[in-house]
Design a protein around this motif. Structure first.
Motif, PDB file in Angstrom:
ATOM      1  N   GLY A  68       1.059  -1.169   0.082  1.00 49.84           N
ATOM      2  CA  GLY A  68       0.139   0.133   0.020  1.00 49.84           C
ATOM      3  C   GLY A  68       0.702   1.291  -0.072  1.00 49.84           C
ATOM      4  O   GLY A  68       0.596   2.190  -0.731  1.00 49.84           O
ATOM      5  N   LEU A  69       1.919   1.044   0.741  1.00 52.81           N
ATOM      6  CA  LEU A  69       3.014   2.216   0.923  1.00 52.81           C
ATOM      7  C   LEU A  69       3.567   2.631  -0.568  1.00 52.81           C
ATOM      8  O   LEU A  69       3.534   3.701  -0.922  1.00 52.81           O
ATOM      9  CB  LEU A  69       3.710   2.238   1.905  1.00 52.81           C
ATOM     10  CG  LEU A  69       3.331   2.503   3.644  1.00 52.81           C
ATOM     11  CD1 LEU A  69       4.522   2.375   4.401  1.00 52.81           C
ATOM     12  CD2 LEU A  69       3.184   4.096   3.334  1.00 52.81           C
ATOM     13  N   SER A  72       0.946   3.951  -3.138  1.00 55.20           N
ATOM     14  CA  SER A  72       0.547   5.288  -2.686  1.00 55.20           C
ATOM     15  C   SER A  72       1.678   6.488  -2.882  1.00 55.20           C
ATOM     16  O   SER A  72       1.511   7.423  -3.352  1.00 55.20           O
ATOM     17  CB  SER A  72       0.036   5.381  -1.150  1.00 55.20           C
ATOM     18  OG  SER A  72      -1.017   4.609  -0.999  1.00 55.20           O
ATOM     19  N   PHE A 198      -1.974  10.938  -2.074  1.00 53.06           N
ATOM     20  CA  PHE A 198      -1.711   9.922  -1.232  1.00 53.06           C
ATOM     21  C   PHE A 198      -2.828   9.319  -0.329  1.00 53.06           C
ATOM     22  O   PHE A 198      -2.835   8.018  -0.355  1.00 53.06           O
ATOM     23  CB  PHE A 198      -0.664  10.187  -0.226  1.00 53.06           C
ATOM     24  CG  PHE A 198       0.024   9.138   0.786  1.00 53.06           C
ATOM     25  CD1 PHE A 198       1.040   8.327   0.435  1.00 53.06           C
ATOM     26  CD2 PHE A 198      -0.671   9.126   1.913  1.00 53.06           C
ATOM     27  CE1 PHE A 198       1.460   7.436   1.272  1.00 53.06           C
ATOM     28  CE2 PHE A 198      -0.415   7.938   2.852  1.00 53.06           C
ATOM     29  CZ  PHE A 198       0.999   7.042   2.428  1.00 53.06           C
ATOM     30  N   SER A 199      -3.496   9.991   0.241  1.00 50.35           N
ATOM     31  CA  SER A 199      -4.797   9.436   1.045  1.00 50.35           C
ATOM     32  C   SER A 199      -5.730   8.876   0.193  1.00 50.35           C
ATOM     33  O   SER A 199      -6.229   7.982   0.480  1.00 50.35           O
ATOM     34  CB  SER A 199      -5.343  10.791   1.743  1.00 50.35           C
ATOM     35  OG  SER A 199      -4.534  11.257   2.470  1.00 50.35           O
ATOM     36  N   TRP A 202      -4.117   5.664  -0.756  1.00 50.86           N
ATOM     37  CA  TRP A 202      -4.162   4.899   0.348  1.00 50.86           C
ATOM     38  C   TRP A 202      -5.442   3.984   0.833  1.00 50.86           C
ATOM     39  O   TRP A 202      -5.444   2.955   1.476  1.00 50.86           O
ATOM     40  CB  TRP A 202      -3.204   5.615   1.470  1.00 50.86           C
ATOM     41  CG  TRP A 202      -3.242   4.739   2.754  1.00 50.86           C
ATOM     42  CD1 TRP A 202      -3.914   5.088   3.959  1.00 50.86           C
ATOM     43  CD2 TRP A 202      -2.043   3.839   3.029  1.00 50.86           C
ATOM     44  NE1 TRP A 202      -3.335   4.267   5.049  1.00 50.86           N
ATOM     45  CE2 TRP A 202      -2.227   3.327   4.606  1.00 50.86           C
ATOM     46  CE3 TRP A 202      -1.397   3.217   2.288  1.00 50.86           C
ATOM     47  CZ2 TRP A 202      -1.646   2.292   5.028  1.00 50.86           C
ATOM     48  CZ3 TRP A 202      -0.548   2.101   2.884  1.00 50.86           C
ATOM     49  CH2 TRP A 202      -0.571   1.719   4.202  1.00 50.86           C
ATOM     50  N   SER A 221      -5.672  -1.597   2.102  1.00 46.22           N
ATOM     51  CA  SER A 221      -6.939  -1.152   2.151  1.00 46.22           C
ATOM     52  C   SER A 221      -7.685  -2.435   1.766  1.00 46.22           C
ATOM     53  O   SER A 221      -9.094  -2.491   2.101  1.00 46.22           O
ATOM     54  CB  SER A 221      -7.262  -0.250   1.113  1.00 46.22           C
ATOM     55  OG  SER A 221      -6.504  -0.601  -0.256  1.00 46.22           O
ATOM     56  N   TYR A 246      -3.517   1.510  10.435  1.00 51.92           N
ATOM     57  CA  TYR A 246      -3.813   1.799   8.702  1.00 51.92           C
ATOM     58  C   TYR A 246      -3.864   3.352   8.689  1.00 51.92           C
ATOM     59  O   TYR A 246      -3.556   3.933   7.609  1.00 51.92           O
ATOM     60  CB  TYR A 246      -5.245   1.116   8.407  1.00 51.92           C
ATOM     61  CG  TYR A 246      -5.538   1.408   7.037  1.00 51.92           C
ATOM     62  CD1 TYR A 246      -4.897   1.230   5.905  1.00 51.92           C
ATOM     63  CD2 TYR A 246      -6.794   2.041   6.862  1.00 51.92           C
ATOM     64  CE1 TYR A 246      -5.145   1.481   4.730  1.00 51.92           C
ATOM     65  CE2 TYR A 246      -7.083   2.475   5.539  1.00 51.92           C
ATOM     66  CZ  TYR A 246      -6.341   1.965   4.447  1.00 51.92           C
ATOM     67  OH  TYR A 246      -6.934   2.300   3.133  1.00 51.92           O
ATOM     68  N   SER A 250      -1.384   8.650   6.829  1.00 55.81           N
ATOM     69  CA  SER A 250      -1.902   9.693   6.485  1.00 55.81           C
ATOM     70  C   SER A 250      -1.898  10.790   7.500  1.00 55.81           C
ATOM     71  O   SER A 250      -1.717  11.956   7.137  1.00 55.81           O
ATOM     72  CB  SER A 250      -3.417   9.397   5.945  1.00 55.81           C
ATOM     73  OG  SER A 250      -3.715   8.690   5.149  1.00 55.81           O
TER      74      SER A 250
END
Length: 273
Positions: A68-69, A72, A198-199, A202, A221, A246, A250
């Motif tokens: 995920g990182l 993003s 990014f948000s 993510w 996610s 998680y 952010s």
């Protein structure tokens, strides 16, 4: 109605709205420290961090956070760079059909990208890009670009063009002006675009869920869904702990960039002298 009564009504409405937002967060925190958590909002009978330990000891969760990182961060970087370069001529040059192009971008910002997922899925299938993390990054970047270009263009409009003209007199090229004059001055705007992108990436569930099929490629996610078991059974404690972890990237990103974003644009008088 008197002014005092009006204020009381306003404060009452705002308090109710605030409670509606705060209660889920309070439940999340309390449930994450409770091994017997359920849907009810209650204090844990015994405070424990075992939910966090079980989440962090699961290799599948760690890999999901890593995937995920990567998705993003790479997507946000691509959007910032491409949107910045695309916004520059829109902000600085007199272009034919610029107004029409901006209206198209504005329309694209309102278009829900999930609505075109079926043709995108077919296209990715033909190109062999299904179940590919770069493919997901490509689609997420493309869908975020209209809003990124729109924001970057508006931020760039606030920077006096006289600063670039002075740099060109000293021999700077266009790219040098972008890197050394424009980019530092609109850093708060770049932070806004980066955090927004990014948000959005993510927290995106549907796009990775549809375009990826291998379990080891799923981002955090999607892996969050593992705590929703069969027949409505939900592991509330680990789910709450996972959700708090998680949310950390952010929140941390926003805190780190807060000092830059709060400075805003104070370009008044920058071109004087």
């Amino acid at each position: 109605m008197s002014e005092k009564t009006t204020k009381a009504v306003h404060y009452t409405i705002l308090t109710i709205i605030a409670i509606c937002f705060i209660l889920p967060l309070v439940w999340l925190v309390l449930a994450s420290f409770d091994t017997n958590a359920n849907q009810a909002l209650k204090l844990p009978t015994k405070w424990t961090v075992s939910n966090f330990i079980s989440v962090m000891r699961d290799a599948k969760n760690l890999k999901a956070f890593g995937v995920g990182l990567v998705i993003s961060l790479v997507q946000a970087t691509i959007v910032v760079v491409v949107a910045g370069l695309a916004a520059y001529p829109l902000s600085r040059y007199r272009l034919s059909y610029k107004k029409v192009f901006m209206y198209i971008i504005l329309f694209m910002t309102a278009l829900p990208m999930i609505a075109v997922i079926v043709p995108v899925y077919k296209m990715f299938l033909n190109l062999g890009m299904l179940n590919s993390i770069p493919g997901v990054i490509l689609y997420l970047s493309a869908s975020s670009l209209p809003y990124g270009i729109w924001l970057m263009k508006n931020f760039m409009d606030g920077i006096p063009i006289e600063l670039e003209e002075a740099a060109r007199v000293d021999g700077a090229t266009t790219m040098q002006s972008i890197l050394r004059i424009v980019s530092p001055l609109m850093f708060p705007g770049i932070c806004v675009v980066f955090i927004y992108t990014f948000s959005g990436s993510w927290g995106n569930f549907f796009i990775p869920y549809i375009l990826l099929s291998a379990a080891d490629k799923m981002p955090a996610s999607v892996v969050l869904y593992q705590y929703f078991g069969q027949h409505g059974a939900i592991a509330y404690g680990p789910l709450a702990a996972y959700s708090l972890i998680y949310a950390l990237p952010s929140i941390l990103l926003y805190i780190f960039s807060q000092s830059y974003m709060s400075k805003g644009f104070t370009m008044a008088g920058a071109a004087k002298g």
